[in-house]
Design a protein around this motif. Structure first.
Motif, PDB file in Angstrom:
ATOM      1  N   LYS A  29       3.935   8.113  -6.555  1.00  0.00           N
ATOM      2  CA  LYS A  29       3.008   7.055  -6.129  1.00  0.00           C
ATOM      3  C   LYS A  29       3.678   5.691  -6.045  1.00  0.00           C
ATOM      4  O   LYS A  29       3.172   4.791  -5.389  1.00  0.00           O
ATOM      5  CB  LYS A  29       1.780   7.005  -7.028  1.00  0.00           C
ATOM      6  CG  LYS A  29       2.054   6.620  -8.449  1.00  0.00           C
ATOM      7  CD  LYS A  29       0.781   6.618  -9.273  1.00  0.00           C
ATOM      8  CE  LYS A  29       1.120   6.308 -10.718  1.00  0.00           C
ATOM      9  NZ  LYS A  29      -0.051   6.320 -11.551  1.00  0.00           N
ATOM     10  N   SER A  30       4.844   5.539  -6.668  1.00  0.00           N
ATOM     11  CA  SER A  30       5.542   4.250  -6.589  1.00  0.00           C
ATOM     12  C   SER A  30       6.025   3.938  -5.179  1.00  0.00           C
ATOM     13  O   SER A  30       6.397   2.801  -4.895  1.00  0.00           O
ATOM     14  CB  SER A  30       6.707   4.206  -7.578  1.00  0.00           C
ATOM     15  OG  SER A  30       7.672   5.172  -7.253  1.00  0.00           O
ATOM     16  N   ILE A  31       5.964   4.916  -4.297  1.00  0.00           N
ATOM     17  CA  ILE A  31       6.311   4.672  -2.900  1.00  0.00           C
ATOM     18  C   ILE A  31       5.399   3.589  -2.300  1.00  0.00           C
ATOM     19  O   ILE A  31       5.802   2.842  -1.422  1.00  0.00           O
ATOM     20  CB  ILE A  31       6.234   5.978  -2.072  1.00  0.00           C
ATOM     21  CG1 ILE A  31       6.964   5.822  -0.740  1.00  0.00           C
ATOM     22  CG2 ILE A  31       4.794   6.408  -1.857  1.00  0.00           C
ATOM     23  CD1 ILE A  31       7.122   7.123   0.007  1.00  0.00           C
ATOM     24  N   MET A  32       4.193   3.480  -2.844  1.00  0.00           N
ATOM     25  CA  MET A  32       3.208   2.523  -2.318  1.00  0.00           C
ATOM     26  C   MET A  32       3.497   1.084  -2.744  1.00  0.00           C
ATOM     27  O   MET A  32       2.897   0.161  -2.210  1.00  0.00           O
ATOM     28  CB  MET A  32       1.801   2.916  -2.759  1.00  0.00           C
ATOM     29  CG  MET A  32       1.399   4.319  -2.348  1.00  0.00           C
ATOM     30  SD  MET A  32       1.559   4.636  -0.594  1.00  0.00           S
ATOM     31  CE  MET A  32       0.172   3.761   0.040  1.00  0.00           C
ATOM     32  N   THR A  33       4.427   0.880  -3.671  1.00  0.00           N
ATOM     33  CA  THR A  33       4.726  -0.479  -4.122  1.00  0.00           C
ATOM     34  C   THR A  33       6.069  -0.991  -3.623  1.00  0.00           C
ATOM     35  O   THR A  33       6.406  -2.145  -3.852  1.00  0.00           O
ATOM     36  CB  THR A  33       4.712  -0.559  -5.662  1.00  0.00           C
ATOM     37  OG1 THR A  33       5.701   0.325  -6.186  1.00  0.00           O
ATOM     38  CG2 THR A  33       3.332  -0.202  -6.217  1.00  0.00           C
ATOM     39  N   ASP A  34       6.820  -0.145  -2.944  1.00  0.00           N
ATOM     40  CA  ASP A  34       8.113  -0.543  -2.413  1.00  0.00           C
ATOM     41  C   ASP A  34       7.928  -1.052  -0.983  1.00  0.00           C
ATOM     42  O   ASP A  34       7.546  -0.288  -0.101  1.00  0.00           O
ATOM     43  CB  ASP A  34       9.068   0.656  -2.435  1.00  0.00           C
ATOM     44  CG  ASP A  34      10.456   0.325  -1.955  1.00  0.00           C
ATOM     45  OD1 ASP A  34      10.603  -0.529  -1.049  1.00  0.00           O
ATOM     46  OD2 ASP A  34      11.406   0.928  -2.470  1.00  0.00           O
ATOM     47  N   PRO A  35       8.179  -2.342  -0.731  1.00  0.00           N
ATOM     48  CA  PRO A  35       7.951  -2.902   0.611  1.00  0.00           C
ATOM     49  C   PRO A  35       8.736  -2.183   1.714  1.00  0.00           C
ATOM     50  O   PRO A  35       8.206  -1.954   2.801  1.00  0.00           O
ATOM     51  CB  PRO A  35       8.408  -4.351   0.489  1.00  0.00           C
ATOM     52  CG  PRO A  35       8.446  -4.651  -0.957  1.00  0.00           C
ATOM     53  CD  PRO A  35       8.663  -3.348  -1.659  1.00  0.00           C
ATOM     54  N   GLU A  36       9.976  -1.806   1.439  1.00  0.00           N
ATOM     55  CA  GLU A  36      10.778  -1.097   2.439  1.00  0.00           C
ATOM     56  C   GLU A  36      10.198   0.282   2.729  1.00  0.00           C
ATOM     57  O   GLU A  36      10.140   0.715   3.871  1.00  0.00           O
ATOM     58  CB  GLU A  36      12.232  -0.965   1.977  1.00  0.00           C
ATOM     59  CG  GLU A  36      13.050  -2.200   2.184  1.00  0.00           C
ATOM     60  CD  GLU A  36      13.143  -2.616   3.660  1.00  0.00           C
ATOM     61  OE1 GLU A  36      13.538  -1.800   4.508  1.00  0.00           O
ATOM     62  OE2 GLU A  36      12.799  -3.776   3.943  1.00  0.00           O
ATOM     63  N   ALA A  37       9.773   0.967   1.688  1.00  0.00           N
ATOM     64  CA  ALA A  37       9.176   2.292   1.867  1.00  0.00           C
ATOM     65  C   ALA A  37       7.874   2.190   2.643  1.00  0.00           C
ATOM     66  O   ALA A  37       7.618   2.990   3.544  1.00  0.00           O
ATOM     67  CB  ALA A  37       8.938   2.952   0.511  1.00  0.00           C
ATOM     68  N   LEU A  38       7.057   1.201   2.318  1.00  0.00           N
ATOM     69  CA  LEU A  38       5.797   1.020   3.040  1.00  0.00           C
ATOM     70  C   LEU A  38       6.041   0.755   4.512  1.00  0.00           C
ATOM     71  O   LEU A  38       5.318   1.255   5.377  1.00  0.00           O
ATOM     72  CB  LEU A  38       4.983  -0.126   2.432  1.00  0.00           C
ATOM     73  CG  LEU A  38       4.229   0.206   1.156  1.00  0.00           C
ATOM     74  CD1 LEU A  38       3.568  -1.050   0.588  1.00  0.00           C
ATOM     75  CD2 LEU A  38       3.183   1.275   1.415  1.00  0.00           C
ATOM     76  N   LYS A  39       7.053  -0.029   4.807  1.00  0.00           N
ATOM     77  CA  LYS A  39       7.376  -0.324   6.199  1.00  0.00           C
ATOM     78  C   LYS A  39       7.759   0.962   6.934  1.00  0.00           C
ATOM     79  O   LYS A  39       7.317   1.208   8.052  1.00  0.00           O
ATOM     80  CB  LYS A  39       8.522  -1.338   6.260  1.00  0.00           C
ATOM     81  CG  LYS A  39       8.774  -1.881   7.644  1.00  0.00           C
ATOM     82  CD  LYS A  39       9.644  -3.127   7.604  1.00  0.00           C
ATOM     83  CE  LYS A  39      11.093  -2.748   7.469  1.00  0.00           C
ATOM     84  NZ  LYS A  39      12.004  -3.888   7.578  1.00  0.00           N
ATOM     85  N   LEU A  40       8.550   1.815   6.292  1.00  0.00           N
ATOM     86  CA  LEU A  40       8.947   3.080   6.904  1.00  0.00           C
ATOM     87  C   LEU A  40       7.754   4.007   7.102  1.00  0.00           C
ATOM     88  O   LEU A  40       7.636   4.672   8.111  1.00  0.00           O
ATOM     89  CB  LEU A  40       9.986   3.792   6.033  1.00  0.00           C
ATOM     90  CG  LEU A  40      11.391   3.258   6.092  1.00  0.00           C
ATOM     91  CD1 LEU A  40      12.242   3.922   5.011  1.00  0.00           C
ATOM     92  CD2 LEU A  40      12.006   3.497   7.451  1.00  0.00           C
ATOM     93  N   VAL A  41       6.883   4.049   6.098  1.00  0.00           N
ATOM     94  CA  VAL A  41       5.717   4.930   6.168  1.00  0.00           C
ATOM     95  C   VAL A  41       4.742   4.468   7.256  1.00  0.00           C
ATOM     96  O   VAL A  41       4.148   5.282   7.950  1.00  0.00           O
ATOM     97  CB  VAL A  41       5.017   5.007   4.792  1.00  0.00           C
ATOM     98  CG1 VAL A  41       3.697   5.728   4.886  1.00  0.00           C
ATOM     99  CG2 VAL A  41       5.924   5.685   3.776  1.00  0.00           C
ATOM    100  N   LYS A  42       4.608   3.164   7.424  1.00  0.00           N
ATOM    101  CA  LYS A  42       3.635   2.629   8.384  1.00  0.00           C
ATOM    102  C   LYS A  42       4.115   2.682   9.831  1.00  0.00           C
ATOM    103  O   LYS A  42       3.296   2.679  10.735  1.00  0.00           O
ATOM    104  CB  LYS A  42       3.278   1.189   8.017  1.00  0.00           C
ATOM    105  CG  LYS A  42       2.416   1.098   6.778  1.00  0.00           C
ATOM    106  CD  LYS A  42       2.083  -0.335   6.452  1.00  0.00           C
ATOM    107  CE  LYS A  42       1.246  -0.411   5.183  1.00  0.00           C
ATOM    108  NZ  LYS A  42       0.928  -1.789   4.823  1.00  0.00           N
ATOM    109  N   THR A  43       5.429   2.723  10.061  1.00  0.00           N
ATOM    110  CA  THR A  43       5.914   2.792  11.434  1.00  0.00           C
ATOM    111  C   THR A  43       5.803   4.222  11.919  1.00  0.00           C
ATOM    112  O   THR A  43       5.978   5.172  11.157  1.00  0.00           O
ATOM    113  CB  THR A  43       7.377   2.326  11.550  1.00  0.00           C
ATOM    114  OG1 THR A  43       8.182   3.109  10.682  1.00  0.00           O
ATOM    115  CG2 THR A  43       7.522   0.860  11.208  1.00  0.00           C
TER     116      THR A  43
END
Length: 102
Positions: A29-43
């Motif tokens: 769940k920490s993937i949701m707090t990493d800005p770089e990971a969120l950017k990858l997930v949202k693109t």
């Protein structure tokens, strides 16, 4: 779903279950707090329709199921990608996977 994105997110991923053609990946769940990971997930990721047949995200179970063509994507390489010990190793696996597809 593309292999480069999996390589970049692999520190949040672990293989929960894998049979050739279908892999269930557990994500932290920490993937949701990493800005770089969120950017990858949202693109919108590049899709590989010739290799990846279907993906299914279950946010409540924190899993992603990927159904893929095991004749085109060696199951061992897919699991090695998620478990790669370094960025360099992950990049080499991504290159190998793409070379098999194209």
């Amino acid at each position: 779903m593309d292999f480069a994105t999996v390589a970049k997110l692999r520190k949040y991923l672990s293989v929960k279950h894998h049979i050739p053609g279908r892999i269930r990946i557990l994500f932290d769940k920490s993937i949701m707090t990493d800005p770089e990971a969120l950017k990858l997930v949202k693109t919108a990721p590049k899709t590989l329709p010739e290799a990846v047949k279907k993906t299914k995200l279950n946010i409540f179970a924190k899993t992603l199921v990927i159904e893929y063509d095991s004749k085109r994507v060696p199951p061992k390489l897919l699991e090695e990608l998620i478990n790669a010990p370094s960025d360099k190793a992950a990049s080499a696996i991504v290159e190998k996977l793409y070379s098999l597809l194209y």
